[in-house]
Design a protein around this motif. Structure first.
Motif, PDB file in Angstrom:
ATOM      1  N   VAL A   8       0.930  -1.248  -0.096  1.00 60.05           N
ATOM      2  CA  VAL A   8      -0.013  -0.021  -0.158  1.00 60.05           C
ATOM      3  C   VAL A   8       0.884   1.277  -0.092  1.00 60.05           C
ATOM      4  CG1 VAL A   8      -1.757   1.273   1.330  1.00 60.05           C
ATOM      5  CG2 VAL A   8      -1.969  -1.308   1.067  1.00 60.05           C
ATOM      6  N   ALA A   9       1.837   1.246   0.958  1.00 60.31           N
ATOM      7  CA  ALA A   9       2.863   2.313   0.766  1.00 60.31           C
ATOM      8  C   ALA A   9       3.589   2.515  -0.472  1.00 60.31           C
ATOM      9  CB  ALA A   9       4.031   2.333   1.805  1.00 60.31           C
ATOM     10  N   ILE A  53       1.516   5.246   6.643  1.00 66.84           N
ATOM     11  CA  ILE A  53       0.404   4.659   6.419  1.00 66.84           C
ATOM     12  C   ILE A  53      -0.103   4.321   7.701  1.00 66.84           C
ATOM     13  CG2 ILE A  53      -0.412   2.139   5.827  1.00 66.84           C
ATOM     14  CD1 ILE A  53       0.442   3.970   3.417  1.00 66.84           C
ATOM     15  N   THR A  54      -1.546   4.467   7.682  1.00 66.77           N
ATOM     16  CA  THR A  54      -2.484   4.382   8.915  1.00 66.77           C
ATOM     17  C   THR A  54      -3.265   2.912   8.791  1.00 66.77           C
ATOM     18  OG1 THR A  54      -2.299   6.340   9.589  1.00 66.77           O
ATOM     19  CG2 THR A  54      -4.014   5.147  10.638  1.00 66.77           C
ATOM     20  N   ALA A  55      -3.201   2.261   9.619  1.00 64.39           N
ATOM     21  CA  ALA A  55      -4.038   0.931   9.717  1.00 64.39           C
ATOM     22  C   ALA A  55      -4.982   0.864  10.613  1.00 64.39           C
ATOM     23  CB  ALA A  55      -3.212  -0.439   9.821  1.00 64.39           C
ATOM     24  N   LEU A  56      -6.194   0.815  10.337  1.00 66.49           N
ATOM     25  CA  LEU A  56      -7.392   0.853  11.631  1.00 66.49           C
ATOM     26  C   LEU A  56      -7.526  -0.693  11.813  1.00 66.49           C
ATOM     27  CD1 LEU A  56      -9.483   2.934  12.654  1.00 66.49           C
ATOM     28  CD2 LEU A  56     -10.940   1.917  11.009  1.00 66.49           C
ATOM     29  N   VAL A  57      -7.684  -0.720  13.512  1.00 64.75           N
ATOM     30  CA  VAL A  57      -7.613  -2.339  13.766  1.00 64.75           C
ATOM     31  C   VAL A  57      -8.580  -2.277  14.902  1.00 64.75           C
ATOM     32  CG1 VAL A  57      -6.460  -4.073  14.768  1.00 64.75           C
ATOM     33  CG2 VAL A  57      -5.349  -2.655  13.104  1.00 64.75           C
ATOM     34  N   VAL A  94      -1.042   2.434  13.838  1.00 66.28           N
ATOM     35  CA  VAL A  94      -2.110   1.813  14.119  1.00 66.28           C
ATOM     36  C   VAL A  94      -3.224   2.559  14.749  1.00 66.28           C
ATOM     37  CG1 VAL A  94      -3.195  -0.069  15.415  1.00 66.28           C
ATOM     38  CG2 VAL A  94      -0.768  -0.455  14.315  1.00 66.28           C
ATOM     39  N   ARG A  95      -4.334   2.708  14.145  1.00 64.56           N
ATOM     40  CA  ARG A  95      -5.546   3.559  14.891  1.00 64.56           C
ATOM     41  C   ARG A  95      -6.227   2.569  15.356  1.00 64.56           C
ATOM     42  NH1 ARG A  95      -9.529   7.955  12.325  1.00 64.56           N
ATOM     43  NH2 ARG A  95      -7.346   8.683  11.602  1.00 64.56           N
ATOM     44  N   LEU A  96      -6.530   2.443  16.673  1.00 67.56           N
ATOM     45  CA  LEU A  96      -7.404   1.418  17.357  1.00 67.56           C
ATOM     46  C   LEU A  96      -8.715   1.877  17.618  1.00 67.56           C
ATOM     47  CD1 LEU A  96      -4.752   0.198  20.168  1.00 67.56           C
ATOM     48  CD2 LEU A  96      -5.753  -1.263  18.123  1.00 67.56           C
ATOM     49  N   ASP A 130      -7.739  10.849   2.529  1.00 69.71           N
ATOM     50  CA  ASP A 130      -7.387  11.975   2.746  1.00 69.71           C
ATOM     51  C   ASP A 130      -7.939  12.654   3.836  1.00 69.71           C
ATOM     52  OD1 ASP A 130      -5.526  11.691   0.558  1.00 69.71           O
ATOM     53  OD2 ASP A 130      -6.866  12.480  -0.883  1.00 69.71           O
ATOM     54  N   ASN A 131      -9.386  12.135   4.029  1.00 71.03           N
ATOM     55  CA  ASN A 131     -10.172  12.971   5.046  1.00 71.03           C
ATOM     56  C   ASN A 131     -10.106  12.000   6.411  1.00 71.03           C
ATOM     57  OD1 ASN A 131     -11.174  15.346   3.927  1.00 71.03           O
ATOM     58  ND2 ASN A 131     -12.237  14.275   2.668  1.00 71.03           N
ATOM     59  N   THR A 132     -10.067  10.698   6.395  1.00 70.23           N
ATOM     60  CA  THR A 132     -10.019   9.938   7.551  1.00 70.23           C
ATOM     61  C   THR A 132      -8.800   9.708   8.056  1.00 70.23           C
ATOM     62  OG1 THR A 132      -9.980   7.841   5.998  1.00 70.23           O
ATOM     63  CG2 THR A 132     -12.209   8.705   6.713  1.00 70.23           C
ATOM     64  N   GLY A 133      -7.745   9.743   7.302  1.00 70.10           N
ATOM     65  CA  GLY A 133      -6.377   9.458   7.812  1.00 70.10           C
ATOM     66  C   GLY A 133      -6.232   7.711   7.865  1.00 70.10           C
ATOM     67  N   VAL A 134      -7.019   7.014   7.110  1.00 72.83           N
ATOM     68  CA  VAL A 134      -6.899   5.642   7.258  1.00 72.83           C
ATOM     69  C   VAL A 134      -7.046   5.018   6.005  1.00 72.83           C
ATOM     70  CG1 VAL A 134      -8.196   3.365   7.880  1.00 72.83           C
ATOM     71  CG2 VAL A 134      -8.493   5.442   9.353  1.00 72.83           C
ATOM     72  N   ASP A 135      -5.778   4.293   5.768  1.00 77.61           N
ATOM     73  CA  ASP A 135      -5.228   3.807   4.328  1.00 77.61           C
ATOM     74  C   ASP A 135      -5.780   2.226   4.343  1.00 77.61           C
ATOM     75  OD1 ASP A 135      -3.583   5.803   3.293  1.00 77.61           O
ATOM     76  OD2 ASP A 135      -2.471   5.680   5.481  1.00 77.61           O
ATOM     77  N   ILE A 136      -5.820   1.543   5.342  1.00 78.80           N
ATOM     78  CA  ILE A 136      -6.005   0.083   5.364  1.00 78.80           C
ATOM     79  C   ILE A 136      -6.924  -0.337   6.729  1.00 78.80           C
ATOM     80  CG2 ILE A 136      -3.644  -0.346   6.136  1.00 78.80           C
ATOM     81  CD1 ILE A 136      -3.884  -2.878   4.152  1.00 78.80           C
ATOM     82  N   TYR A 137      -7.732  -1.218   6.515  1.00 80.58           N
ATOM     83  CA  TYR A 137      -8.477  -1.898   7.667  1.00 80.58           C
ATOM     84  C   TYR A 137      -7.969  -3.478   7.641  1.00 80.58           C
ATOM     85  CZ  TYR A 137     -11.654  -4.007  10.577  1.00 80.58           C
ATOM     86  OH  TYR A 137     -12.285  -5.004  11.611  1.00 80.58           O
ATOM     87  N   ILE A 138      -7.401  -3.845   8.918  1.00 83.03           N
ATOM     88  CA  ILE A 138      -7.162  -5.388   8.845  1.00 83.03           C
ATOM     89  C   ILE A 138      -7.525  -5.779  10.279  1.00 83.03           C
ATOM     90  CG2 ILE A 138      -5.234  -6.990   8.793  1.00 83.03           C
ATOM     91  CD1 ILE A 138      -3.143  -4.944   7.881  1.00 83.03           C
TER      92      ILE A 138
END
Ligand code: VTB
Ligand code: MG
Ligand code: MG
Length: 333
Positions: A159-160, A170-174, A194-196, A212-220
């Protein structure tokens, strides 16, 4: 001449239904919001279920709940297989999570939503209420960029690279769960952030659609399978990539899945395997969140809601802010 319509017209859901489903999630959200912050998960959930069912039964559809509150014996309402609508109109599959994030609502924490999807009959995955492994990114990347069976490091690296940024950008939402300890450590090791979240991965997956608005690139991570199908319906409308796998770790779960039509327990589902054909998705904020504002109870009985509604055949995404003035007068919720 080019056309945006990619399925035969007889399979299209009438666009008028787009507004109808907004009413459904609005009413569910308002009912749940009346119990926001009261520490009563069950009561808030029940209020949302009642309102959602009542509104669904006013719509000109022949609907079948395929993702619902559970099996008929454990869920008196909006159970899997329940018929909804006025029993006239198109045959549609319905997926609901009347209150997604019951704990968020009970604690009045950000991110509780009322959500549903509607699709042509027979086109939504009939997923049992088990866990589902999920990975998702938003639109604009090469096909198959992410791989559910690759390591978190590898997925972050891809992704990067595709985004043209270092992995540290990169920011991942978990979901914040003990079961994700290794996953979180592996993501952090790449330098990524990691955004929890404590709950609510339907909205979590949708965050990836607008980095761009949420700051989240990937959900895992691993969350509910019903929530996975709802998120897939949303991504089908806005674009993106999502791969999932049901976690069928007991005989009982495998049998249940099989009885719902899941032939291969290890199958990897892409978005189109979970939501095919034309579909609509709506979510209304219950508590304030980064996707949607929560329900506001204003003076003079004005109730404000914010809803996002999407239609896959056109890819239209609408944010609808509504002022409701007559809800009490007509005993409609
Ligand atoms: C998941 C997630 C949902 O609850 O189902 C989660 O998909 C439950 O996970 O969005 P645990 O069993 O680990 O608590 C939500 O967060 C909210 O329904
Ligand atoms: Mg629920
Ligand atoms: Mg839920």
């Amino acid at each position: 001449m080019s056309t945006i319509i990619s399925v035969p017209p007889q399979l299209l859901l009438e666009r008028i239904l787009t507004l109808e489903i907004v009413r459904v999630t609005e009413r569910a959200a308002v009912s749940a919001a009346r119990l926001r912050g009261h520490g009563q998960e069950k009561a808030a959930d029940q209020a949302a279920v009642d309102a959602m069912r009542r509104e669904l039964n006013r719509i000109p559809i022949e609907g079948t709940v395929v993702i619902g509150e559970g099996e008929r014996d454990e869920a008196p309402m909006l159970f899997i297989g329940e018929k909804v609508g006025i029993n006239a109109g198109p045959k549609v599959d319905i997926a609901v999570d009347p209150l997604e994030g019951t704990t968020l609502c009970a604690k009045n924490m950000p991110g509780a939503i009322a959500t549903m999807a509607m699709a042509e009959g027979g086109t939504l995955l009939h997923a049992p209420d088990v866990y589902m492994q999920k990975i998702a990114i938003g639109p604009g990347y090469d096909k198959h960029l992410i791989d559910i069976d690759a390591t978190p490091e590898e997925n972050i690296r891809r992704v990067a690279k595709a985004k043209g940024v270092p992995m540290s950008a990169i920011t991942a939402l978990v979901l914040d769960r003990a079961r994700h300890a290794e996953l979180i450590a592996a993501i952090r090791k790449t330098g990524a952030s990691v955004r929890l979240i404590t709950d609510g991965d339907v909205a979590g997956v949708i965050h990836t659609a607008d980095p761009d608005n949420t700051g989240v690139d990937i959900y895992i991570g691993t969350g509910g399978a019903p929530e996975g199908v709802l998120a897939a319906a949303a991504l089908r409308c806005i674009g993106g990539q999502m791969y999932t796998r049901l976690i069928l770790d007991t005989h009982e779960k495998r049998n249940r899945a099989e009885s719902m039509g899941v032939a291969d327990p290890n199958k990897i589902y892409a978005i189109e395997d979970m939501a095919q054909g034309d579909c609509l998705f709506a979510a209304t904020g219950v508590t304030d969140g980064s996707l949607l504002s929560g329900v506001k109870f204003r003076k003079d009985n004005v109730i404000q809601t914010e809803t996002v509604v999407m239609r896959s055949v056109t890819g239209t995404v609408r944010y609808i802010k509504a002022d409701h003035r007559q809800l009490d007068k007509f005993h409609l919720d």
